[in-house]
Design an enzyme around this catalytic site. Structure first.
Site, PDB file in Angstrom:
ATOM      1  N   SER A  18       0.813  -1.225   0.000  1.00  0.00           N
ATOM      2  CA  SER A  18       0.000   0.000   0.000  1.00  0.00           C
ATOM      3  C   SER A  18       0.845   1.274   0.000  1.00  0.00           C
ATOM      4  O   SER A  18       0.307   2.371   0.055  1.00  0.00           O
ATOM      5  CB  SER A  18      -0.922   0.004   1.213  1.00  0.00           C
TER       6      SER A  18
ATOM      7  N   ASN B 151      -2.574  -2.300  13.040  1.00  0.00           N
ATOM      8  CA  ASN B 151      -4.029  -2.132  12.971  1.00  0.00           C
ATOM      9  C   ASN B 151      -4.507  -0.880  13.709  1.00  0.00           C
ATOM     10  O   ASN B 151      -5.338  -0.130  13.200  1.00  0.00           O
ATOM     11  CB  ASN B 151      -4.732  -3.374  13.532  1.00  0.00           C
TER      12      ASN B 151
ATOM     13  N   THR C 211     -40.381  25.427 -12.188  1.00  0.00           N
ATOM     14  CA  THR C 211     -40.673  24.059 -11.751  1.00  0.00           C
ATOM     15  C   THR C 211     -40.825  23.262 -13.037  1.00  0.00           C
ATOM     16  O   THR C 211     -41.302  23.797 -14.044  1.00  0.00           O
ATOM     17  CB  THR C 211     -41.980  23.966 -10.922  1.00  0.00           C
ATOM     18  N   HIS C 212     -40.411  22.019 -13.013  1.00  0.00           N
ATOM     19  CA  HIS C 212     -40.468  21.162 -14.212  1.00  0.00           C
ATOM     20  C   HIS C 212     -39.741  21.788 -15.405  1.00  0.00           C
ATOM     21  O   HIS C 212     -40.094  21.534 -16.556  1.00  0.00           O
ATOM     22  CB  HIS C 212     -41.920  20.874 -14.610  1.00  0.00           C
TER      23      HIS C 212
ATOM     24  N   SER D 238     -13.852  24.889 -28.989  1.00  0.00           N
ATOM     25  CA  SER D 238     -14.077  23.682 -29.785  1.00  0.00           C
ATOM     26  C   SER D 238     -12.966  23.571 -30.812  1.00  0.00           C
ATOM     27  O   SER D 238     -12.491  24.575 -31.344  1.00  0.00           O
ATOM     28  CB  SER D 238     -15.428  23.780 -30.492  1.00  0.00           C
TER      29      SER D 238
ATOM     30  N   LYS E 214     -17.275  28.466 -30.840  1.00  0.00           N
ATOM     31  CA  LYS E 214     -17.763  27.869 -29.590  1.00  0.00           C
ATOM     32  C   LYS E 214     -17.001  28.334 -28.350  1.00  0.00           C
ATOM     33  O   LYS E 214     -15.805  28.525 -28.371  1.00  0.00           O
ATOM     34  CB  LYS E 214     -17.679  26.334 -29.654  1.00  0.00           C
TER      35      LYS E 214
ATOM     36  N   ASN F 285     -17.337  26.895 -24.521  1.00  0.00           N
ATOM     37  CA  ASN F 285     -18.069  25.842 -23.811  1.00  0.00           C
ATOM     38  C   ASN F 285     -17.898  25.913 -22.292  1.00  0.00           C
ATOM     39  O   ASN F 285     -16.830  26.273 -21.793  1.00  0.00           O
ATOM     40  CB  ASN F 285     -17.594  24.466 -24.294  1.00  0.00           C
TER      41      ASN F 285
ATOM     42  N   GLU G 112     -19.459  21.407 -16.626  1.00  0.00           N
ATOM     43  CA  GLU G 112     -19.811  20.034 -17.012  1.00  0.00           C
ATOM     44  C   GLU G 112     -18.991  19.013 -16.219  1.00  0.00           C
ATOM     45  O   GLU G 112     -19.515  18.014 -15.713  1.00  0.00           O
ATOM     46  CB  GLU G 112     -19.587  19.839 -18.515  1.00  0.00           C
TER      47      GLU G 112
ATOM     48  N   TYR H  31      -9.973  -6.681  12.427  1.00  0.00           N
ATOM     49  CA  TYR H  31      -9.317  -6.088  11.260  1.00  0.00           C
ATOM     50  C   TYR H  31      -9.182  -7.106  10.137  1.00  0.00           C
ATOM     51  O   TYR H  31      -8.834  -8.266  10.361  1.00  0.00           O
ATOM     52  CB  TYR H  31      -7.917  -5.550  11.628  1.00  0.00           C
TER      53      TYR H  31
ATOM     54  N   GLN I 175      -8.104  -1.752   4.087  1.00  0.00           N
ATOM     55  CA  GLN I 175      -7.095  -0.938   3.399  1.00  0.00           C
ATOM     56  C   GLN I 175      -7.723  -0.156   2.234  1.00  0.00           C
ATOM     57  O   GLN I 175      -7.187   0.875   1.827  1.00  0.00           O
ATOM     58  CB  GLN I 175      -5.977  -1.859   2.882  1.00  0.00           C
TER      59      GLN I 175
ATOM     60  N   LYS J 207      -8.440   3.854   2.044  1.00  0.00           N
ATOM     61  CA  LYS J 207      -7.517   4.932   1.657  1.00  0.00           C
ATOM     62  C   LYS J 207      -7.847   5.462   0.269  1.00  0.00           C
ATOM     63  O   LYS J 207      -8.039   6.657   0.070  1.00  0.00           O
ATOM     64  CB  LYS J 207      -6.057   4.454   1.651  1.00  0.00           C
TER      65      LYS J 207
HETATM   66  N1  ARG Z   1      -2.028  -1.174   4.892  1.00  0.00           N
HETATM   67  C1  ARG Z   1      -2.923  -1.526   5.935  1.00  0.00           C
HETATM   68  C2  ARG Z   1      -4.191  -0.648   5.885  1.00  0.00           C
HETATM   69  O1  ARG Z   1      -4.162   0.309   5.222  1.00  0.00           O
HETATM   70  C3  ARG Z   1      -2.245  -1.331   7.256  1.00  0.00           C
HETATM   71  C4  ARG Z   1      -2.558  -2.345   8.291  1.00  0.00           C
HETATM   72  C5  ARG Z   1      -2.075  -3.650   7.897  1.00  0.00           C
HETATM   73  N2  ARG Z   1      -2.333  -4.605   8.920  1.00  0.00           N
HETATM   74  C6  ARG Z   1      -2.266  -5.883   8.689  1.00  0.00           C
HETATM   75  N3  ARG Z   1      -2.524  -6.652   9.676  1.00  0.00           N
HETATM   76  N4  ARG Z   1      -1.914  -6.357   7.528  1.00  0.00           N
HETATM   77  O2  ARG Z   1      -5.189  -0.961   6.494  1.00  0.00           O
END
Ligand code: ARG
Length: 470
Positions: A22, A109, A154-155, A276, A282, A284, A289, A316, A321, A324
């Site tokens: 990660s 954790n 409205t509408h 454009s 144009k 835009n 949008e 956990y 994960q 994130k």
């Molecule tokens: N990368 C993990 C997360 O974002 C961190 C915790 C990982 N814990 C584990 N027991 N593998 O949640």
């Protein structure tokens, strides 16, 4: 670097971590991780869990690491599994084996939950600030056009005349409600999970109160299993962002409509428009949008993450994960959209005369004529019927009700006298609607002042949130 090699043979995890690593995204809360680790190291020293001198070594090295990494920029990628292994490897290189004491009395954790709660408090601040910028631009536009009358719909049919400022305040009220959702997301994140360990708590005499105070957390997690399993605070931010994006999409859509050739109620400044590649003429509203489109991504981040957490066993699991990228996706979608649309609103040109002209179309005085007949003794159902016939006659003649003369009115009902003609003026309609929350100028002026006060009070309340971190 991995933090769990001991029970594995050579090549342990080598096929897994390509998929599970990660670092590529949790690098975004490097600073929060350092702050949490500095506090944890201080606490370990104060409680005697490690020696004072070891604690000081750790704190100093973490500070040095922060300076070094922030000066050079956090690397995009590393051989480390996650931000925690990155930090520990860097510490090891700096101070040797003392680095290995940092992880005493904590697990990744509770560490990741702590870091991410710190990150989300700051993210809520960024979102609140962006929403405030937009609200302020909308209020400024209303304040500089206090008397402009435009069509209310409205509408998507012209319905009744309203003040432009009143319509703009309707936009702003949506974002004011978003501000309360963002406050709620901050409060949901404002709980310290550190001390939960992997799930069961830790077997050391830790001082959670000290850590909470240093990191400015309002509350301590009450249950260690919940502390590492709970991601409601993530969903809370995602909901606030999705709702804000939803509201932004409605505003953006109206900007596209108002700016369109048939409406021509506003003109977007050149700086906020695009052209454009084939049609030289144009100009835009691409910004509006794309801001409108971001609502889809934000809704996806919310529903996707809720689906991820549905049915998850305690405590956990690595599924968590995924919180994130959901948050980073949402932040990256909503913040630029809010800031850019705020700039577009701050610089657009209002075409007051065209607004007033549109306000008088679509027989928009019909309700006011019906009210006139009620004042002369008809029930509203009767007057509705009479004015309906009048509108039908206007349609037959191909004229707008606003252009009707007294003869035409009296041909429908003898109750219409000369003074009924003033009801055909959109200004009459606006001035008359003096009910609470209505479009009468005094009401709108008071609402504008109240909204501005509320915005300023909200900004003041956020001034010291989140508190500075160690
Ligand atoms: N990368 C993990 C997360 O974002 C961190 C915790 C990982 N814990 C584990 N027991 N593998 O949640």
């Amino acid at each position: 670097m991995i933090l769990w090699g001991g029970r594995f043979g050579d090549g342990g995890g080598s096929k897994a971590t390509d998929f599970t690593a990660s670092f590529g995204f949790d690098r975004r809360f490097f600073s929060e991780d350092i702050s949490a680790s500095i506090t944890h190291a201080e606490m370990l020293g104060r409680t005697g869990i490690i020696k004072k001198v070891e604690s000081e070594h750790l704190v100093d090295a973490l500070g040095r690491l922060r300076e070094r990494v922030l000066a050079a920029g956090i690397p995009d990628s590393a051989d480390d599994e996650d931000i925690f292994s990155f930090v520990e490897r860097e510490l090891l290189a700096d101070i040797g084996s003392v680095a290995g004491m940092l992880h005493t009395a904590r697990s990744r954790n509770d560490q990741v939950a702590t870091d991410f709660r710190l990150y989300l408090r700051a993210a809520a601040g960024r979102l609140q600030e962006a929403v405030r910028t937009l609200r302020s631009a909308v209020l400024d536009l209303a304040a500089t056009h206090p008397h402009v009358i435009t069509a209310g719909f409205t509408h998507l049919q012209v319905a009744q005349p309203v003040l432009l400022a009143h319509h703009l305040l309707a936009w702003e009220r949506m974002f004011a409600r978003d501000a309360t959702l963002i406050d709620a997301a901050y409060d949901a994140a404002d709980v310290l999970p550190l001390g939960a360990g992997a799930l069961a708590g830790v077997a050391y005499p830790i001082d959670s109160g000290y850590v909470a105070e240093r990191l400015g957390f309002a509350r301590l997690a009450e249950n260690s299993i919940d502390a590492v399993a709970d991601r409601d605070f993530v969903a809370s931010y995602l909901y606030a962002a999705a709702m804000t994006g939803n509201h932004l999409s409605r505003v953006a859509e109206e900007i596209c409509l108002w700016n369109s050739t048939p409406y021509s109620l506003i003109t977007i400044d050149d700086a906020y428009a695009t052209g454009s590649s084939i049609m030289p003429q144009k100009k835009n509203p691409d910004v509006a949008e794309l801001a409108r489109a971001k609502a889809g991504r934000l809704l996806g981040a919310l529903t996707g993450f809720l689906a991820t957490t549905k049915g998850l066993p305690f405590a956990y699991n690595l599924d968590l994960q995924e919180d994130k990228e959901a948050i980073f996706t949402a932040e990256d979608a909503i913040l630029p959209a809010l800031h850019t649309l705020a700039g577009l609103i701050a610089t657009l040109t209002v075409h007051s005369e065209r607004m007033r002209e549109l306000a008088a179309t679509g027989h928009s005085a019909a309700t006011d004529l019906a009210d006139y007949l009620v004042e002369r003794g008809l029930t509203f159902r009767q007057s509705h019927e009479v004015v309906g016939q009048l509108v039908q006659e206007c349609e037959t003649r191909g004229i707008n009700l606003a252009d009707a003369d007294l003869d035409l009115l009296r041909a429908t009902s003898k109750l219409f006298a000369a003074e009924s003609l003033e009801r055909l003026d959109p200004a009459w309609a606006v001035n008359a609607r003096n009910s609470v929350g209505g479009t009468a100028p005094d009401r709108v002026a008071a609402a504008l002042a109240a909204a501005r006060d509320q915005l300023n009070a909200g900004a003041a309340a956020w001034k010291d949130r989140p508190p500075p971190l160690p």
